[in-house]
Write a protein that holds these residues in place. Structure first.
Motif, PDB file in Angstrom:
ATOM      1  N   MET A 120       9.181  -8.626   0.349  1.00 18.08           N
ATOM      2  CA  MET A 120       9.914  -8.500  -0.919  1.00 18.08           C
ATOM      3  C   MET A 120       9.110  -7.658  -1.907  1.00 18.08           C
ATOM      4  O   MET A 120       9.652  -6.739  -2.537  1.00 18.08           O
ATOM      5  N   HIS A 121       7.837  -7.957  -2.062  1.00 21.62           N
ATOM      6  CA  HIS A 121       6.990  -7.232  -3.011  1.00 21.62           C
ATOM      7  C   HIS A 121       6.944  -5.757  -2.652  1.00 21.62           C
ATOM      8  O   HIS A 121       7.091  -4.884  -3.523  1.00 21.62           O
ATOM      9  N   TYR A 122       6.755  -5.466  -1.381  1.00 25.88           N
ATOM     10  CA  TYR A 122       6.676  -4.078  -0.915  1.00 25.88           C
ATOM     11  C   TYR A 122       7.983  -3.334  -1.193  1.00 25.88           C
ATOM     12  O   TYR A 122       7.974  -2.224  -1.729  1.00 25.88           O
ATOM     13  N   LEU A 123       9.103  -3.953  -0.840  1.00 27.13           N
ATOM     14  CA  LEU A 123      10.389  -3.281  -1.024  1.00 27.13           C
ATOM     15  C   LEU A 123      10.726  -3.078  -2.502  1.00 27.13           C
ATOM     16  O   LEU A 123      11.384  -2.106  -2.862  1.00 27.13           O
ATOM     17  N   ILE A 124      10.261  -3.959  -3.354  1.00 27.57           N
ATOM     18  CA  ILE A 124      10.536  -3.845  -4.787  1.00 27.57           C
ATOM     19  C   ILE A 124       9.630  -2.811  -5.454  1.00 27.57           C
ATOM     20  O   ILE A 124      10.081  -2.030  -6.297  1.00 27.57           O
ATOM     21  N   PHE A 125       8.351  -2.759  -5.075  1.00 31.54           N
ATOM     22  CA  PHE A 125       7.395  -1.924  -5.792  1.00 31.54           C
ATOM     23  C   PHE A 125       7.005  -0.612  -5.100  1.00 31.54           C
ATOM     24  O   PHE A 125       6.429   0.256  -5.753  1.00 31.54           O
ATOM     25  N   GLU A 126       7.281  -0.450  -3.830  1.00 30.28           N
ATOM     26  CA  GLU A 126       6.894   0.776  -3.125  1.00 30.28           C
ATOM     27  C   GLU A 126       7.920   1.880  -3.401  1.00 30.28           C
ATOM     28  O   GLU A 126       9.084   1.760  -2.996  1.00 30.28           O
ATOM     29  N   PRO A 127       7.509   2.950  -4.086  1.00 25.15           N
ATOM     30  CA  PRO A 127       8.465   4.009  -4.445  1.00 25.15           C
ATOM     31  C   PRO A 127       9.209   4.622  -3.256  1.00 25.15           C
ATOM     32  O   PRO A 127      10.385   4.940  -3.368  1.00 25.15           O
ATOM     33  N   SER A 128       8.537   4.769  -2.119  1.00 30.54           N
ATOM     34  CA  SER A 128       9.192   5.385  -0.961  1.00 30.54           C
ATOM     35  C   SER A 128      10.285   4.496  -0.362  1.00 30.54           C
ATOM     36  O   SER A 128      11.086   4.955   0.445  1.00 30.54           O
ATOM     37  N   ARG A 129      10.334   3.233  -0.763  1.00 31.22           N
ATOM     38  CA  ARG A 129      11.350   2.290  -0.257  1.00 31.22           C
ATOM     39  C   ARG A 129      12.414   1.970  -1.315  1.00 31.22           C
ATOM     40  O   ARG A 129      13.219   1.070  -1.125  1.00 31.22           O
ATOM     41  N   LYS A 130      12.420   2.746  -2.397  1.00 29.77           N
ATOM     42  CA  LYS A 130      13.358   2.493  -3.494  1.00 29.77           C
ATOM     43  C   LYS A 130      14.807   2.491  -2.975  1.00 29.77           C
ATOM     44  O   LYS A 130      15.214   3.383  -2.250  1.00 29.77           O
ATOM     45  N   GLY A 131      15.539   1.467  -3.377  1.00 32.75           N
ATOM     46  CA  GLY A 131      16.949   1.358  -3.015  1.00 32.75           C
ATOM     47  C   GLY A 131      17.219   0.704  -1.672  1.00 32.75           C
ATOM     48  O   GLY A 131      18.367   0.353  -1.368  1.00 32.75           O
ATOM     49  N   GLN A 132      16.188   0.529  -0.850  1.00 34.08           N
ATOM     50  CA  GLN A 132      16.413  -0.022   0.483  1.00 34.08           C
ATOM     51  C   GLN A 132      16.760  -1.509   0.453  1.00 34.08           C
ATOM     52  O   GLN A 132      17.575  -1.959   1.252  1.00 34.08           O
ATOM     53  N   LEU A 133      16.159  -2.267  -0.447  1.00 38.31           N
ATOM     54  CA  LEU A 133      16.507  -3.681  -0.546  1.00 38.31           C
ATOM     55  C   LEU A 133      17.968  -3.819  -0.973  1.00 38.31           C
ATOM     56  O   LEU A 133      18.707  -4.647  -0.420  1.00 38.31           O
ATOM     57  N   ASP A 134      18.410  -2.987  -1.914  1.00 37.48           N
ATOM     58  CA  ASP A 134      19.815  -3.005  -2.326  1.00 37.48           C
ATOM     59  C   ASP A 134      20.727  -2.648  -1.150  1.00 37.48           C
ATOM     60  O   ASP A 134      21.787  -3.256  -0.984  1.00 37.48           O
ATOM     61  N   ALA A 135      20.332  -1.663  -0.346  1.00 35.40           N
ATOM     62  CA  ALA A 135      21.133  -1.274   0.818  1.00 35.40           C
ATOM     63  C   ALA A 135      21.200  -2.412   1.837  1.00 35.40           C
ATOM     64  O   ALA A 135      22.249  -2.664   2.449  1.00 35.40           O
ATOM     65  N   TYR A 136      20.091  -3.114   2.018  1.00 39.15           N
ATOM     66  CA  TYR A 136      20.063  -4.267   2.928  1.00 39.15           C
ATOM     67  C   TYR A 136      21.005  -5.358   2.430  1.00 39.15           C
ATOM     68  O   TYR A 136      21.808  -5.901   3.201  1.00 39.15           O
ATOM     69  N   LEU A 137      20.933  -5.666   1.140  1.00 39.74           N
ATOM     70  CA  LEU A 137      21.812  -6.681   0.557  1.00 39.74           C
ATOM     71  C   LEU A 137      23.280  -6.273   0.680  1.00 39.74           C
ATOM     72  O   LEU A 137      24.139  -7.108   0.964  1.00 39.74           O
ATOM     73  N   ALA A 138      23.561  -4.995   0.493  1.00 42.56           N
ATOM     74  CA  ALA A 138      24.937  -4.504   0.642  1.00 42.56           C
ATOM     75  C   ALA A 138      25.406  -4.689   2.084  1.00 42.56           C
ATOM     76  O   ALA A 138      26.553  -5.094   2.324  1.00 42.56           O
ATOM     77  N   GLY A 139      24.526  -4.409   3.035  1.00 36.33           N
ATOM     78  CA  GLY A 139      24.872  -4.613   4.447  1.00 36.33           C
ATOM     79  C   GLY A 139      25.174  -6.070   4.745  1.00 36.33           C
ATOM     80  O   GLY A 139      26.138  -6.383   5.458  1.00 36.33           O
ATOM     81  N   LEU A 140      24.378  -6.965   4.192  1.00 34.70           N
ATOM     82  CA  LEU A 140      24.645  -8.397   4.361  1.00 34.70           C
ATOM     83  C   LEU A 140      25.991  -8.759   3.747  1.00 34.70           C
ATOM     84  O   LEU A 140      26.773  -9.514   4.326  1.00 34.70           O
TER      85      LEU A 140
END
Length: 190
Positions: A120-140
């Motif tokens: 969670m921390h990595y996906l929220i704060f790592e710039p190269s992963r920006k938007g990926q947590l949102d995309a994962y949640l959208a997929g769910l």
């Protein structure tokens, strides 16, 4: 052996926290914020959360600190999970975490909580992963299984494992401070 737990109910939800968990107010607050994060997820979203996400989210917000000036620090390190994070004997992989079904428990719960926080921390704060947590949640939200939503959002999960390990080894974690002036509190009623 349980320090705290949350029970979702149609009428009134309930969080139970041991006041003498580790003999400190800070320890009790970590538990309370962890359980409150579960309440927030269950109260505001209608999908079944993969176990890693529910616990990773709760661990991420468990370290929240309310400052004396009314501001809030978010994203502080999960110091209570440090041993499990740095222990190399067994680390649950991202692929395995994402494959755990709703309601499932890992054989190594402590590792799953710790790695869930790290991811969670990595996906929220790592710039190269920006938007990926949102995309994962959208997929769910579209009904995709967790692992499939993960691959679609994050790409190669083995690479994500390596990147989170490197992120952990740097041992420098960002946090944000939300100033009191940015927090609008509605009237509280009981």
């Amino acid at each position: 052996s349980v320090a705290g737990f949350y029970v979702a109910r149609a009428g009134t939800s309930l969080a139970i926290v041991s006041e003498d968990f580790d003999g400190t107010r800070a320890g009790a607050e970590v538990l309370l914020f962890h359980e409150y994060a579960h309440h927030f997820l269950n109260s505001n979203f209608s999908i079944g959360w993969p176990v890693w996400l529910g616990e990773g989210f709760a661990e991420f917000y468990s370290t929240t600190q309310i400052r004396n000036d009314g501001g809030v620090n978010i994203g502080l390190p999960a110091e209570a999970r440090a041993y499990n994070l740095f222990q190399q004997l067994y680390q649950i992989s991202v692929s395995k975490m994402l494959s755990l079904p709703v309601g499932a428990r890992s054989n190594d719960v402590e590792s799953m909580y710790a790695r869930g926080w790290l991811l969670m921390h990595y996906l929220i704060f790592e710039p190269s992963r920006k938007g990926q947590l949102d995309a994962y949640l959208a997929g769910l939200g579209e009904g995709k299984p967790s692992a499939a939503a993960g691959v679609a959002a994050f790409g190669d999960l083995t690479k994500l494992d390596r990147e989170t390990d490197i992120y952990l080894e740097r041992n420098k974690f960002k946090a944000v401070t939300v100033p009191a002036s940015a927090i609008k509190v509605d009237a509280i009623t009981l």
